[in-house]
Scaffold this motif. Structure first.
Motif, mmCIF file in Angstrom:
data_model
loop_
_atom_site.group_PDB
_atom_site.id
_atom_site.type_symbol
_atom_site.label_atom_id
_atom_site.label_comp_id
_atom_site.label_asym_id
_atom_site.label_seq_id
_atom_site.Cartn_x
_atom_site.Cartn_y
_atom_site.Cartn_z
ATOM 1 N N ARG A 19 -0.552 3.101 8.958
ATOM 2 C CA ARG A 19 -0.711 2.187 10.094
ATOM 3 C C ARG A 19 -1.563 0.983 9.708
ATOM 4 O O ARG A 19 -1.237 -0.155 10.029
ATOM 5 N N LEU A 20 -2.642 1.219 8.975
ATOM 6 C CA LEU A 20 -3.525 0.123 8.575
ATOM 7 C C LEU A 20 -2.861 -0.769 7.525
ATOM 8 O O LEU A 20 -2.968 -1.995 7.592
ATOM 9 N N VAL A 21 -2.150 -0.172 6.570
ATOM 10 C CA VAL A 21 -1.428 -0.963 5.565
ATOM 11 C C VAL A 21 -0.396 -1.855 6.256
ATOM 12 O O VAL A 21 -0.285 -3.045 5.947
ATOM 13 N N THR A 22 0.335 -1.315 7.209
ATOM 14 C CA THR A 22 1.342 -2.094 7.931
ATOM 15 C C THR A 22 0.700 -3.264 8.673
ATOM 16 O O THR A 22 1.205 -4.384 8.641
ATOM 17 N N TYR A 23 -0.430 -3.039 9.318
ATOM 18 C CA TYR A 23 -1.119 -4.104 10.048
ATOM 19 C C TYR A 23 -1.482 -5.256 9.108
ATOM 20 O O TYR A 23 -1.184 -6.417 9.385
ATOM 21 N N TYR A 24 -2.117 -4.937 8.002
ATOM 22 C CA TYR A 24 -2.579 -5.991 7.104
ATOM 23 C C TYR A 24 -1.449 -6.653 6.320
ATOM 24 O O TYR A 24 -1.517 -7.842 6.039
ATOM 25 N N THR A 25 -0.402 -5.920 5.988
ATOM 26 C CA THR A 25 0.680 -6.520 5.201
ATOM 27 C C THR A 25 1.689 -7.245 6.087
ATOM 28 O O THR A 25 2.023 -8.398 5.827
ATOM 29 N N GLU A 26 2.165 -6.590 7.131
ATOM 30 C CA GLU A 26 3.209 -7.198 7.955
ATOM 31 C C GLU A 26 2.682 -8.243 8.927
ATOM 32 O O GLU A 26 3.346 -9.226 9.204
ATOM 33 N N LEU A 27 1.484 -8.055 9.434
ATOM 34 C CA LEU A 27 0.958 -8.982 10.434
ATOM 35 C C LEU A 27 0.116 -10.094 9.816
ATOM 36 O O LEU A 27 0.198 -11.248 10.231
ATOM 37 N N LEU A 28 -0.686 -9.757 8.819
ATOM 38 C CA LEU A 28 -1.596 -10.754 8.250
ATOM 39 C C LEU A 28 -1.160 -11.284 6.885
ATOM 40 O O LEU A 28 -1.804 -12.164 6.340
#
Length: 142
Positions: A19-28
């Motif tokens: 979940r955290l990897v997805t937030y930082y890679t896909e969103l930021l």
């Protein structure tokens, strides 16, 4: 004395690495650089490249991370983008994805906003303001 360039890496704990990897890679826009599965003696980790040779190390733990603000009511750490326009764009992306993010504040040296990652942890996202040239100091003749 060597010149300082900023953080080399920062370690975040989470109960859900994906979940955290997805937030930082896909969103930021960060890039997954490395991932290691859990072993009997070591937790699962992921390393995310956030640009400028800086990395976030994400460690999966059974305990949820703290989500408190620092003594200045800010995140205690942050990520940087290049311009005010990019900061506005990131803010719109975060809002569009349904995640909380504060208003952009103007400080003497930068623009900043505080977002909350999926664990609820605060992260400041900033853009440095253009530097103005200051007058050269003069030496007194004496």
């Amino acid at each position: 004395m060597p010149e300082l360039f900023g953080i080399n890496h920062l370690t975040l704990s989470t109960t859900d690495v994906d979940r955290l990897v997805t937030y930082y890679t896909e969103l930021l826009g960060a890039v997954l650089a490395f991932e290691r599965a859990a072993a009997p003696s070591d937790p699962r980790i992921a390393v995310i490249d956030v640009g400028g040779n800086d990395h976030l190390v994400i460690v999966e733990t059974a305990t949820a991370p703290t989500t408190d603000l620092d003594p200045l009511s800010k995140a205690g750490w942050g990520l940087r983008v290049g311009t005010h326009a990019q900061l506005r764009e990131v803010r719109e992306q975060i809002l569009g994805a349904g995640w909380p993010v504060g208003q952009i504040e103007t400080l003497p040296t930068q623009w900043t906003m505080t977002a909350r990652d999926p664990d609820g942890r605060p992260v400041d996202v900033r853009a440095h303001r253009p530097r103005t040239s200051s007058p050269s100091p003069t030496l007194a003749n004496g």
